[in-house]
Design a protein around this motif. Sequence first.
Motif, PDB file in Angstrom:
ATOM      1  N   LEU A  99      -3.316  26.666 -54.465  1.00 32.24           N
ATOM      2  CA  LEU A  99      -2.087  25.970 -54.106  1.00 32.24           C
ATOM      3  C   LEU A  99      -0.985  26.369 -55.077  1.00 32.24           C
ATOM      4  CD1 LEU A  99      -3.446  22.359 -53.453  1.00 32.24           C
ATOM      5  CD2 LEU A  99      -3.020  24.155 -51.769  1.00 32.24           C
ATOM      6  N   SER A 100       0.208  26.583 -54.558  1.00 34.31           N
ATOM      7  CA  SER A 100       1.337  26.943 -55.422  1.00 34.31           C
ATOM      8  C   SER A 100       2.495  25.991 -55.178  1.00 34.31           C
ATOM      9  CB  SER A 100       1.782  28.387 -55.159  1.00 34.31           C
ATOM     10  OG  SER A 100       2.325  28.518 -53.859  1.00 34.31           O
ATOM     11  N   CYS A 101       3.286  25.789 -56.198  1.00 33.89           N
ATOM     12  CA  CYS A 101       4.501  24.980 -56.052  1.00 33.89           C
ATOM     13  C   CYS A 101       5.545  25.486 -57.048  1.00 33.89           C
ATOM     14  CB  CYS A 101       4.223  23.498 -56.272  1.00 33.89           C
ATOM     15  SG  CYS A 101       3.649  23.083 -57.926  1.00 33.89           S
ATOM     16  N   LYS A 102       6.779  25.340 -56.669  1.00 36.81           N
ATOM     17  CA  LYS A 102       7.878  25.741 -57.544  1.00 36.81           C
ATOM     18  C   LYS A 102       8.073  24.682 -58.617  1.00 36.81           C
ATOM     19  CE  LYS A 102      12.716  27.239 -57.306  1.00 36.81           C
ATOM     20  NZ  LYS A 102      13.899  27.365 -56.420  1.00 36.81           N
ATOM     21  N   ILE A 103       8.290  25.113 -59.858  1.00 43.17           N
ATOM     22  CA  ILE A 103       8.525  24.175 -60.958  1.00 43.17           C
ATOM     23  C   ILE A 103       9.831  24.536 -61.663  1.00 43.17           C
ATOM     24  CG2 ILE A 103       6.096  23.613 -61.336  1.00 43.17           C
ATOM     25  CD1 ILE A 103       6.031  25.632 -63.605  1.00 43.17           C
ATOM     26  N   SER A 104      10.358  23.592 -62.375  1.00 42.34           N
ATOM     27  CA  SER A 104      11.628  23.794 -63.077  1.00 42.34           C
ATOM     28  C   SER A 104      11.423  24.655 -64.318  1.00 42.34           C
ATOM     29  CB  SER A 104      12.220  22.446 -63.496  1.00 42.34           C
ATOM     30  OG  SER A 104      11.414  21.863 -64.520  1.00 42.34           O
ATOM     31  N   PRO A 105      12.500  25.281 -64.821  1.00 43.25           N
ATOM     32  CA  PRO A 105      12.383  26.035 -66.075  1.00 43.25           C
ATOM     33  C   PRO A 105      11.872  25.182 -67.234  1.00 43.25           C
ATOM     34  CG  PRO A 105      14.449  26.563 -64.977  1.00 43.25           C
ATOM     35  CD  PRO A 105      13.848  25.420 -64.230  1.00 43.25           C
ATOM     36  N   GLU A 151      11.373  37.316 -60.532  1.00 40.78           N
ATOM     37  CA  GLU A 151      12.740  37.737 -60.825  1.00 40.78           C
ATOM     38  C   GLU A 151      13.410  38.303 -59.580  1.00 40.78           C
ATOM     39  OE1 GLU A 151      12.559  38.872 -65.583  1.00 40.78           O
ATOM     40  OE2 GLU A 151      12.621  40.477 -64.082  1.00 40.78           O
ATOM     41  N   TYR A 152      14.690  37.994 -59.413  1.00 42.40           N
ATOM     42  CA  TYR A 152      15.423  38.515 -58.268  1.00 42.40           C
ATOM     43  C   TYR A 152      16.904  38.605 -58.627  1.00 42.40           C
ATOM     44  CZ  TYR A 152      16.678  33.597 -57.543  1.00 42.40           C
ATOM     45  OH  TYR A 152      17.146  32.322 -57.710  1.00 42.40           O
ATOM     46  N   ALA A 153      17.586  39.472 -57.913  1.00 42.91           N
ATOM     47  CA  ALA A 153      19.013  39.676 -58.171  1.00 42.91           C
ATOM     48  C   ALA A 153      19.854  38.796 -57.243  1.00 42.91           C
ATOM     49  CB  ALA A 153      19.373  41.137 -57.957  1.00 42.91           C
ATOM     50  N   LYS A 154      20.885  38.171 -57.811  1.00 45.28           N
ATOM     51  CA  LYS A 154      21.792  37.340 -57.028  1.00 45.28           C
ATOM     52  C   LYS A 154      23.168  37.353 -57.686  1.00 45.28           C
ATOM     53  CE  LYS A 154      22.174  32.806 -54.844  1.00 45.28           C
ATOM     54  NZ  LYS A 154      21.556  31.457 -54.678  1.00 45.28           N
ATOM     55  N   TYR A 155      24.168  37.663 -56.867  1.00 51.15           N
ATOM     56  CA  TYR A 155      25.547  37.735 -57.361  1.00 51.15           C
ATOM     57  C   TYR A 155      25.659  38.701 -58.557  1.00 51.15           C
ATOM     58  CZ  TYR A 155      25.701  33.374 -54.692  1.00 51.15           C
ATOM     59  OH  TYR A 155      25.575  32.423 -53.712  1.00 51.15           O
ATOM     60  N   GLY A 156      24.887  39.780 -58.488  1.00 53.41           N
ATOM     61  CA  GLY A 156      24.939  40.781 -59.540  1.00 53.41           C
ATOM     62  C   GLY A 156      24.245  40.372 -60.827  1.00 53.41           C
ATOM     63  N   MET A 157      23.509  39.268 -60.786  1.00 53.37           N
ATOM     64  CA  MET A 157      22.795  38.789 -61.974  1.00 53.37           C
ATOM     65  C   MET A 157      21.304  38.672 -61.669  1.00 53.37           C
ATOM     66  SD  MET A 157      25.364  35.730 -63.160  1.00 53.37           S
ATOM     67  CE  MET A 157      24.289  35.298 -64.530  1.00 53.37           C
ATOM     68  N   MET A 158      20.466  38.826 -62.704  1.00 45.48           N
ATOM     69  CA  MET A 158      19.033  38.639 -62.550  1.00 45.48           C
ATOM     70  C   MET A 158      18.690  37.159 -62.724  1.00 45.48           C
ATOM     71  SD  MET A 158      17.808  41.479 -61.649  1.00 45.48           S
ATOM     72  CE  MET A 158      16.089  40.961 -61.699  1.00 45.48           C
ATOM     73  N   MET A 159      18.062  36.600 -61.710  1.00 45.43           N
ATOM     74  CA  MET A 159      17.677  35.195 -61.718  1.00 45.43           C
ATOM     75  C   MET A 159      16.157  35.086 -61.790  1.00 45.43           C
ATOM     76  SD  MET A 159      20.760  33.946 -61.319  1.00 45.43           S
ATOM     77  CE  MET A 159      20.614  32.252 -60.731  1.00 45.43           C
ATOM     78  N   LYS A 160      15.678  33.892 -62.131  1.00 40.62           N
ATOM     79  CA  LYS A 160      14.234  33.669 -62.227  1.00 40.62           C
ATOM     80  C   LYS A 160      13.838  32.382 -61.495  1.00 40.62           C
ATOM     81  CE  LYS A 160      13.201  36.014 -66.619  1.00 40.62           C
ATOM     82  NZ  LYS A 160      12.618  35.833 -67.982  1.00 40.62           N
ATOM     83  N   ARG A 161      12.646  32.460 -60.873  1.00 35.71           N
ATOM     84  CA  ARG A 161      12.008  31.267 -60.335  1.00 35.71           C
ATOM     85  C   ARG A 161      10.646  31.134 -61.003  1.00 35.71           C
ATOM     86  NH1 ARG A 161      12.686  32.696 -54.066  1.00 35.71           N
ATOM     87  NH2 ARG A 161      14.940  32.491 -53.839  1.00 35.71           N
TER      88      ARG A 161
END
Length: 352
Positions: free
Chosen positions: A6-12, A52-62
Motif C-alpha cells: 500500500l502506498s500513500c502520499k505524505i508531507s515533506p 522528482e518532477y519538473a514544474k514551472y521550470g523548477m524541480m519539485m518533489k513528492r
Amino acid sequence: MHTFELSCKISPVSYQYLHDNLPHLVKVSNYVERTNYYSAKGVMQIELRTYEYAKYGMMMKRYYLVLRCNPSIIMGKSKILLVDLEEYSSTEILEKLMKRIYEINELRYIRLDKQPVALFLTSRADVAADILVDFPQIVVWLCNMSFPYGYHNMKRKAIKKEADRLYIESCCFCNGSRAINIYYKMIALINTGKEIPTEEQEQIQHAVRLEAQLEKRGIYNMKLPTKRSIEPFLEKDFCHKYLEKEIKAIFGIQKYVSRGKAVEMINNSQYKPYDKAVMLSIVDMIHQFKGLYELEKAIADSKIHTPPQYGNLRSFKERWLKKFKNLGIQPITILDSLGIDEVPSIYNLLRK
C-alpha cells in the motif's frame, strides 16, 4: 492472498520525521530508503520514496510511504502459510492492519493510523493459493514444461541455476505488469534459510504455491470499479476466480500423462497415420527443447529450424496442439521412468 503493498502520499515534514526516526533505515537508491524492522507485526517492509518532477521550470518533489504487508502475520497466524480468507473478512484484516500501524510509534506519530483506508493505493498484490500434492517437484516441472510462448508477452525470469534444478524448484514468467510464480514451498524456504515450524512441516512438504504477482500497472489494467483499493484482493471469491482464470488460460484443463500412455492414446485415436506421426514427434520435441515455451519460441523464429510439418506458430497451436486437447491430454508428458501414469491438470489441482 500472500502479500500486498500500500502506498500513500505524505508531507515533506512527515517524510523528514520518518527519515530521521525509522530504525534500521537503509538507502536502496537515490530515491528509496527501506527498513524491515517491524516485520514481526506483519508490516514486512516500510519504504520512503521520493519522486522528482519538473514544474514551472523548477524541480519539485513528492514523498510517498509504502507498506509491504503480510496478512497472515498481521492476523497473528502463520509466518509461512497463506491467510485463510474464509476465516477473516477484508474489513477484519484492514482493521487489524490499522491497529498494527498504530503499534508502530513512528507511524502513529505522523497519525497514519487515522488516515482513511481509501487513501491507501495498492502498489502490488500477490494473489496466491497452495495446492497439496504427492509429487510437488513433478508438478513444478510440469508447469515449466507446459508454459506457453507469448502469453501476455511474458518471458521466463532469469535465474542463475541449471535448468534441471530450476525446473523442479520454481516456474516464474513475467512482463512489465505482473508475474506468474509457481514454486515448491519447501525448497523455497530451504533456499532462503527460513525455519519451518514442526506443526507445519507435513503441509509444507506437499505444498506447491501458485502465485500471481500484480504490479501497479497490472492492477490498473484490471479496470476494477474499486480502482486501486486493496479490498477486492482480500476477498476469497475474487482471489480464487482470478487465479483460476489465469491458470486455466495458461495451462488449459487437460491432464498430464506418461509418455507411454500418450503414445498409446495417440496410436489408438482416429487420426490419420501422418497426423499421429507428427503428434508423436511433438511429444519428443518438447522434451528436446526443454519445454513448450522454448519450442513455440523456436517455431516463431524463422531463423531457427523446426520440422516444417509444424507450420507457423498459429497453425502449430490451432492444428496440432488442438489435437492433443481433443484427446484430453497435454502434449507435455511425464517420464515413464517415474512410474506415474497421469497427473490432473494444474487447473483441476487448484480447484480441488
